[in-house]
Design an enzyme around this catalytic site. Sequence first.
Site, PDB file in Angstrom:
ATOM      1  CG  ASN A 146      -2.009  -1.020   1.149  1.00  0.00           C
ATOM      2  OD1 ASN A 146      -2.063  -1.787   0.192  1.00  0.00           O
ATOM      3  ND2 ASN A 146      -2.853  -1.072   2.147  1.00  0.00           N
ATOM      4  CB  VAL A 147       0.356   4.590  -1.601  1.00  0.00           C
ATOM      5  CG1 VAL A 147      -0.834   5.172  -0.865  1.00  0.00           C
ATOM      6  CG2 VAL A 147       1.298   5.689  -2.055  1.00  0.00           C
ATOM      7  CE  LYS A 148      -2.069   1.596   5.667  1.00  0.00           C
ATOM      8  NZ  LYS A 148      -3.436   1.342   5.906  1.00  0.00           N
ATOM      9  N   GLY A 149       2.566   2.519   3.131  1.00  0.00           N
ATOM     10  CA  GLY A 149       3.855   1.898   3.446  1.00  0.00           C
ATOM     11  C   GLY A 149       4.081   1.508   4.882  1.00  0.00           C
ATOM     12  CG  PHE A 150       6.351  -1.195   7.706  1.00  0.00           C
ATOM     13  CD1 PHE A 150       5.444  -1.375   8.746  1.00  0.00           C
ATOM     14  CD2 PHE A 150       7.634  -1.704   7.863  1.00  0.00           C
ATOM     15  CE1 PHE A 150       5.809  -2.037   9.911  1.00  0.00           C
ATOM     16  CE2 PHE A 150       8.018  -2.373   9.018  1.00  0.00           C
ATOM     17  CZ  PHE A 150       7.096  -2.539  10.044  1.00  0.00           C
TER      18      PHE A 150
END
Length: 265
Positions: A146-150
């Site tokens: 997902n674009v929001k990432g980690f």
Amino acid sequence: MTSEALSALHPAPGDAAAVARHPRHVRAYGDTTGDGMVQLSFTLPIPHDARAEGAAQMFARKMGIDPAMVVHAKAMGPDFTFFVVYGRSSVILDLAEVPVVEREFPILPANEINLTIRSILNRRLTVIGACVGTDAHTVGIDAILNVKGFAGEKGLEYYREIKVVNLGAQVLVPDLVARARAENADAVLVSQVVTQKDAHLTNTRELSAALTAAFPHGRPLLVVGGPRFDPAMTAELGVDRIFSKGTTPGEVASYLVHALAGGVQ
Ligand code: B12
């Protein structure tokens, strides 16, 4: 092992401070350095009574914990007891013998990743992600995709030259393989978090076999991840790369271009 780690294990002769900071042989640390004290928890299939506590102590002793103190015991229903044992382990580790899977590729910035994909493929790289089997733990694969990432890094969806198809949870192997064919996928990314009865290993082997059968002229790159995978098991599981706990999207994107550029045979 990196040269930094190696020199930490073998400090220059006479560098007493470095030797003290980075000893090569270590024991567990509890109250004081080198005392060997450890704490472990386990459950035995017996009701909680005095014999159960004795059994827990004996169990720990047979594991090499001596002395072993049962510091917590709690009934888990009528037939099981959960224990916490504190005691001394005589194990001494030689850090030079510890096997480590080193990252075999550099971490690249997003623009370099996009440029490399464009110059090698002249099209976008298609990645299909899923949790297979009964596994419904999607947080890990979403962290990567997902674009929001980690951990402050954006996920693969952020990369202009990567097309991400995230199939979500509990995907059946045949469905994933069919979608990989339909999308002409370059890489299949699978997450397995549940390890009960080695489900993660069974599912991965099944997927690897099915993907290989469905792509007789060469299957897409197969990457699996999850907190309890051993990254050294790639050959055994028939996959190209295994990522474990703490993986960041940038590492995965960098690996994909490394593999694309011929780093994986
Ligand atoms: C959140 C959670 C759930 C949520 C999941 C929600 C969701 N949409 O994902 C819910 C409540 C649904 C759930 C259900 C269950 N859960 Co649960 N769950 C957890 C929990 C607390 C956190 C997992 C998590 O989100 N971690 C955060 C992510 C970011 O970390 P990660 O998954 O490790 O991912 C990272 C890396 O591993 C890697 N990675 C992961 N996948 C991939 C894939 C690729 C391709 C790559 C490159 C990298 C990569 O990158 C990620 C980022 O670094 C863990 C315990 C824990 N603290 O870990 C238990 C845990 C995983 N669950 C567990 C269990 C037992 C269950 C249930 C069976 C409980 C039950 N009896 O119903 C069910 C099973 C449901 C199912 N069918 O799968 C056990 C598993 C034990 C085992 N040995 O298998 C755990 C360990 C808890 C425990 N200690 O018992 N769970």
